[in-house]
Design a protein around this motif. Structure first.
Motif, PDB file in Angstrom:
ATOM      1  N   TRP A  57       0.849  -1.208   0.000  1.00  0.00           N
ATOM      2  CA  TRP A  57       0.000   0.000   0.000  1.00  0.00           C
ATOM      3  C   TRP A  57       0.880   1.252   0.000  1.00  0.00           C
ATOM      4  CZ3 TRP A  57      -1.177   4.496   2.488  1.00  0.00           C
ATOM      5  CH2 TRP A  57      -2.433   5.066   2.214  1.00  0.00           C
ATOM      6  N   VAL A  58       1.896   1.246   0.877  1.00  0.00           N
ATOM      7  CA  VAL A  58       2.807   2.407   0.952  1.00  0.00           C
ATOM      8  C   VAL A  58       3.530   2.582  -0.383  1.00  0.00           C
ATOM      9  CG1 VAL A  58       4.898   3.289   2.076  1.00  0.00           C
ATOM     10  CG2 VAL A  58       3.094   2.263   3.451  1.00  0.00           C
ATOM     11  N   LEU A  59       4.017   1.486  -0.950  1.00  0.00           N
ATOM     12  CA  LEU A  59       4.753   1.542  -2.220  1.00  0.00           C
ATOM     13  C   LEU A  59       3.876   2.104  -3.342  1.00  0.00           C
ATOM     14  CD1 LEU A  59       7.437   0.564  -3.675  1.00  0.00           C
ATOM     15  CD2 LEU A  59       6.140  -1.438  -4.336  1.00  0.00           C
ATOM     16  N   MET A  60       2.655   1.596  -3.427  1.00  0.00           N
ATOM     17  CA  MET A  60       1.747   2.033  -4.496  1.00  0.00           C
ATOM     18  C   MET A  60       1.359   3.507  -4.321  1.00  0.00           C
ATOM     19  SD  MET A  60       1.207  -0.316  -6.697  1.00  0.00           S
ATOM     20  CE  MET A  60       2.257  -1.727  -6.720  1.00  0.00           C
ATOM     21  N   THR A  61       1.235   3.929  -3.039  1.00  0.00           N
ATOM     22  CA  THR A  61       0.872   5.328  -2.778  1.00  0.00           C
ATOM     23  C   THR A  61       2.048   6.252  -3.087  1.00  0.00           C
ATOM     24  OG1 THR A  61      -0.491   4.471  -0.996  1.00  0.00           O
ATOM     25  CG2 THR A  61      -0.180   6.844  -1.025  1.00  0.00           C
ATOM     26  N   VAL A  62       3.259   5.829  -2.697  1.00  0.00           N
ATOM     27  CA  VAL A  62       4.442   6.671  -2.911  1.00  0.00           C
ATOM     28  C   VAL A  62       4.718   6.843  -4.402  1.00  0.00           C
ATOM     29  CG1 VAL A  62       6.968   6.757  -2.601  1.00  0.00           C
ATOM     30  CG2 VAL A  62       5.496   6.187  -0.680  1.00  0.00           C
ATOM     31  N   ILE A  63       4.713   5.747  -5.156  1.00  0.00           N
ATOM     32  CA  ILE A  63       5.039   5.865  -6.591  1.00  0.00           C
ATOM     33  C   ILE A  63       3.792   6.160  -7.439  1.00  0.00           C
ATOM     34  CG2 ILE A  63       7.125   4.425  -6.433  1.00  0.00           C
ATOM     35  CD1 ILE A  63       5.540   2.165  -7.738  1.00  0.00           C
ATOM     36  N   LYS A  64       2.675   6.311  -6.772  1.00  0.00           N
ATOM     37  CA  LYS A  64       1.399   6.626  -7.431  1.00  0.00           C
ATOM     38  C   LYS A  64       1.118   5.672  -8.607  1.00  0.00           C
ATOM     39  CE  LYS A  64       0.966  11.512  -6.250  1.00  0.00           C
ATOM     40  NZ  LYS A  64       2.175  11.815  -5.485  1.00  0.00           N
ATOM     41  N   ALA A  65       1.320   4.390  -8.353  1.00  0.00           N
ATOM     42  CA  ALA A  65       1.121   3.396  -9.418  1.00  0.00           C
ATOM     43  C   ALA A  65      -0.280   2.806  -9.337  1.00  0.00           C
ATOM     44  CB  ALA A  65       2.149   2.297  -9.269  1.00  0.00           C
ATOM     45  N   ASP A  66      -0.728   2.283 -10.459  1.00  0.00           N
ATOM     46  CA  ASP A  66      -2.033   1.636 -10.505  1.00  0.00           C
ATOM     47  C   ASP A  66      -1.894   0.243  -9.874  1.00  0.00           C
ATOM     48  OD1 ASP A  66      -4.471   0.605 -11.055  1.00  0.00           O
ATOM     49  OD2 ASP A  66      -4.360   0.785 -13.239  1.00  0.00           O
ATOM     50  N   ALA A  67      -2.517   0.071  -8.718  1.00  0.00           N
ATOM     51  CA  ALA A  67      -2.364  -1.197  -7.992  1.00  0.00           C
ATOM     52  C   ALA A  67      -2.897  -2.382  -8.788  1.00  0.00           C
ATOM     53  CB  ALA A  67      -3.073  -1.111  -6.653  1.00  0.00           C
ATOM     54  N   ALA A  68      -3.936  -2.146  -9.605  1.00  0.00           N
ATOM     55  CA  ALA A  68      -4.518  -3.250 -10.370  1.00  0.00           C
ATOM     56  C   ALA A  68      -3.518  -3.810 -11.387  1.00  0.00           C
ATOM     57  CB  ALA A  68      -5.777  -2.781 -11.078  1.00  0.00           C
ATOM     58  N   VAL A  69      -2.629  -2.945 -11.913  1.00  0.00           N
ATOM     59  CA  VAL A  69      -1.651  -3.385 -12.918  1.00  0.00           C
ATOM     60  C   VAL A  69      -0.341  -3.824 -12.248  1.00  0.00           C
ATOM     61  CG1 VAL A  69      -0.316  -2.713 -14.959  1.00  0.00           C
ATOM     62  CG2 VAL A  69      -2.643  -1.848 -14.632  1.00  0.00           C
ATOM     63  N   TYR A  70       0.260  -2.897 -11.488  1.00  0.00           N
ATOM     64  CA  TYR A  70       1.576  -3.187 -10.907  1.00  0.00           C
ATOM     65  C   TYR A  70       1.497  -4.126  -9.706  1.00  0.00           C
ATOM     66  CZ  TYR A  70       3.105   0.352 -14.135  1.00  0.00           C
ATOM     67  OH  TYR A  70       3.352   1.031 -15.289  1.00  0.00           O
ATOM     68  N   GLY A  71       0.310  -4.242  -9.149  1.00  0.00           N
ATOM     69  CA  GLY A  71       0.120  -5.177  -8.045  1.00  0.00           C
ATOM     70  C   GLY A  71       0.386  -6.613  -8.462  1.00  0.00           C
ATOM     71  N   VAL A  72       0.144  -6.927  -9.754  1.00  0.00           N
ATOM     72  CA  VAL A  72       0.388  -8.286 -10.261  1.00  0.00           C
ATOM     73  C   VAL A  72       1.873  -8.628 -10.142  1.00  0.00           C
ATOM     74  CG1 VAL A  72       0.181  -9.808 -12.271  1.00  0.00           C
ATOM     75  CG2 VAL A  72      -1.541  -8.064 -11.871  1.00  0.00           C
ATOM     76  N   LEU A  73       2.717  -7.620 -10.362  1.00  0.00           N
ATOM     77  CA  LEU A  73       4.169  -7.829 -10.251  1.00  0.00           C
ATOM     78  C   LEU A  73       4.610  -7.732  -8.793  1.00  0.00           C
ATOM     79  CD1 LEU A  73       7.047  -7.973 -11.567  1.00  0.00           C
ATOM     80  CD2 LEU A  73       7.000  -5.497 -11.636  1.00  0.00           C
ATOM     81  N   ALA A  74       4.088  -6.711  -8.107  1.00  0.00           N
ATOM     82  CA  ALA A  74       4.599  -6.421  -6.760  1.00  0.00           C
ATOM     83  C   ALA A  74       4.057  -7.375  -5.691  1.00  0.00           C
ATOM     84  CB  ALA A  74       4.263  -4.981  -6.392  1.00  0.00           C
ATOM     85  N   ALA A  75       2.793  -7.790  -5.801  1.00  0.00           N
ATOM     86  CA  ALA A  75       2.204  -8.629  -4.743  1.00  0.00           C
ATOM     87  C   ALA A  75       2.982  -9.936  -4.540  1.00  0.00           C
ATOM     88  CB  ALA A  75       0.727  -8.890  -5.023  1.00  0.00           C
ATOM     89  N   PRO A  76       3.287 -10.696  -5.615  1.00  0.00           N
ATOM     90  CA  PRO A  76       4.055 -11.936  -5.373  1.00  0.00           C
ATOM     91  C   PRO A  76       5.449 -11.659  -4.818  1.00  0.00           C
ATOM     92  CG  PRO A  76       3.127 -11.956  -7.593  1.00  0.00           C
ATOM     93  CD  PRO A  76       2.918 -10.587  -7.049  1.00  0.00           C
ATOM     94  N   ILE A  77       6.122 -10.627  -5.356  1.00  0.00           N
ATOM     95  CA  ILE A  77       7.500 -10.359  -4.914  1.00  0.00           C
ATOM     96  C   ILE A  77       7.519  -9.951  -3.444  1.00  0.00           C
ATOM     97  CG2 ILE A  77       9.500  -8.828  -5.242  1.00  0.00           C
ATOM     98  CD1 ILE A  77       8.747  -8.739  -8.235  1.00  0.00           C
ATOM     99  N   ILE A  78       6.618  -9.015  -3.083  1.00  0.00           N
ATOM    100  CA  ILE A  78       6.605  -8.537  -1.688  1.00  0.00           C
ATOM    101  C   ILE A  78       6.190  -9.647  -0.724  1.00  0.00           C
ATOM    102  CG2 ILE A  78       5.413  -6.970  -0.074  1.00  0.00           C
ATOM    103  CD1 ILE A  78       5.637  -4.809  -2.184  1.00  0.00           C
ATOM    104  N   SER A  79       5.163 -10.421  -1.093  1.00  0.00           N
ATOM    105  CA  SER A  79       4.710 -11.448  -0.144  1.00  0.00           C
ATOM    106  C   SER A  79       5.765 -12.542   0.034  1.00  0.00           C
ATOM    107  CB  SER A  79       3.351 -12.028  -0.535  1.00  0.00           C
ATOM    108  OG  SER A  79       3.462 -12.769  -1.700  1.00  0.00           O
ATOM    109  N   VAL A  80       6.471 -12.894  -1.049  1.00  0.00           N
ATOM    110  CA  VAL A  80       7.537 -13.905  -0.909  1.00  0.00           C
ATOM    111  C   VAL A  80       8.677 -13.341  -0.063  1.00  0.00           C
ATOM    112  CG1 VAL A  80       9.301 -15.243  -2.152  1.00  0.00           C
ATOM    113  CG2 VAL A  80       6.980 -15.151  -3.035  1.00  0.00           C
ATOM    114  N   ALA A  81       9.048 -12.077  -0.326  1.00  0.00           N
ATOM    115  CA  ALA A  81      10.145 -11.465   0.432  1.00  0.00           C
ATOM    116  C   ALA A  81       9.792 -11.370   1.919  1.00  0.00           C
ATOM    117  CB  ALA A  81      10.453 -10.082  -0.124  1.00  0.00           C
TER     118      ALA A  81
END
Lengths: 190, 211
Positions: A57-81
């Motif tokens: 949430w913080v990452l998406m808010t800071v970089i003002k990215a569309d969570a629906a699109v970039y969340g597909v990339l970021a959600a697996p990486i962040i949750s695994v990390a």
């Protein structure tokens, strides 16, 4: 108060992450071999998804990215990390718990349930607190699903299953039936 | 050629087939509402598995297992995002949940089962990933065909029967169909094993008679 109960009911039963949204349904067999493991896995998932949602949430808010699109990339990486970090922490702080979780570590760290919950929580476009509460409740819903399945699984010894449906077929058929119960048999015609 | 056949045969073993069905359950169930969605999701899974294996397998020469796994999962997530973006942008799959399906796929048991091994050659890893992707495609497309036919009476959008069973479009029905597939795999494997045993026994008998 009624809103809180409504939220809890929705996250755990009505929109159950496993049996309704199908997140983590591929891990049903890994975590449901005993109620203890189901509870431990669910608790771990709750911790991981709450932290992952806050970070995403913080990452998406800071970089003002569309969570629906970039969340597909970021959600697996962040949750695994976060899972890998949590495992390292548990190994150091709670060695007994680590030994209990050891057989399931790979399945726990790369878990589609965590990814699905994190992605859904951030995708709703709600505040940080609401996202974390939603993720935590959804994870508890996942724990509930694993517990339900573990109790059922405990009651069906492999020797009593027909050879054709022994193992994975039984898991999938039982999960399908439970999912049908959760969806209230909607769409069925008799 | 012998090695290729060996890899294909090992991918067709009972354990591999069942773990592919179980590992892909979430993706398969959500993506098999119709044949078109299943086809495009399968294509994305195939690209995801082969590309990630091709890029991660050679890294064992320069980094430890954790590094290889990190690269592998990051690439899987990147392919998932690209696929979701392309499919949504060009409106290829009429499904709001394609992004969620792709995110789930990147962390599914199917992807986890194909992490390159340290003793595996790059070509082997890529070929095995391609075979796994093809197996997923076979299961997903056939389940999707059955579900589309039962739910809407159509195949690839063309009406072929006047059937309407809305429950077939539900994820729960997809899970049960996957369970039926897994049971079918069990039965076929039991039959194949019995036939093999029979053949071995017959050969032994012939040898004894000859002696």
């Amino acid at each position: 108060m009624s809103e809180l109960f409504s939220l809890i009911f929705t996250a755990i039963i009505a929109e159950n992450a496993v049996f309704v949204s199908m997140c983590g349904v591929d891990r049903l067999r890994d975590f449901s071999d005993s109620p203890r493991h189901a509870a431990l896995s669910g608790a771990f998932l709750t911790l991981v998804s709450s932290i992952s949602v806050s970070l995403l949430w913080v990452l998406m808010t800071v970089i003002k990215a569309d969570a629906a699109v970039y969340g597909v990339l970021a959600a697996p990486i962040i949750s695994v990390a976060v899972s890998v970090g949590a495992v390292a922490l548990i190994k150091k702080a709670l060695p007994a718990l680590y030994r209990g979780l050891k057989p399931y570590l790979t399945a726990l760290t790369v878990n589609s349930a965590a990814v699905g919950i994190v992605y859904a929580a951030v995708g709703f476009d709600i505040g940080l607190t609401e996202s974390v509460v939603f993720a935590a409740l959804s994870s508890l819903g996942t724990m509930f699903a694993y517990l339900v399945f573990a109790v059922i699984w405990d009651g069906i010894p492999a020797s009593r299953q027909a050879a054709a449906i022994r193992g994975i077929p039984t898991v999938l058929l039982a999960a399908g039936l439970i999912a049908m119960v959760f969806s209230g048999f909607s769409g069925m015609r008799i | 050629m012998k090695k290729v056949l060996e890899i294909c045969m090992s991918a067709l073993s009972r354990e591999r087939l069942l773990s592919a069905v179980m590992g892909s359950a979430a993706t398969a169930v959500l993506a098999t509402v119709n044949v078109k969605a299943a086809l495009f999701t399968s294509a994305a899974v195939l690209v995801m598995l082969t590309l990630a294996a091709a890029a991660a397998a050679p890294l064992y020469k320069i980094t430890a297992k954790a590094g290889v796994e990190a690269v592998y999962f990051t690439l899987c997530a990147a392919v998932a995002m690209c696929a979701a973006t392309v499919y949504t942008h060009f409106d290829i799959i009429a499904s709001d949940s394609i992004a969620k399906i792709m995110a789930l796929t990147a962390a599914s048991g199917l992807v986890l089962s194909r992490v390159p091994k340290s003793d595996e050659h790059v070509a082997e890893a890529v070929l095995d990933s391609a075979v796994t992707g093809a197996l997923f495609a076979a299961v997903a497309v056939s389940v999707a065909a059955m579900r589309e036919l039962l739910a809407f009476g159509t195949l690839m959008g063309h009406t072929v029967a006047h059937v309407s069973l809305p429950i077939a479009a539900k994820p729960a029905f997809g899970l049960m169909m996957l369970g039926a597939y897994a049971a079918l795999i069990n039965v076929i494997c039991v039959i194949v094993r019995a036939l093999r045993m029979k053949k071995i026994k017959r050969e032994e008998e012939v040898t004894v008679i000859d002696e």
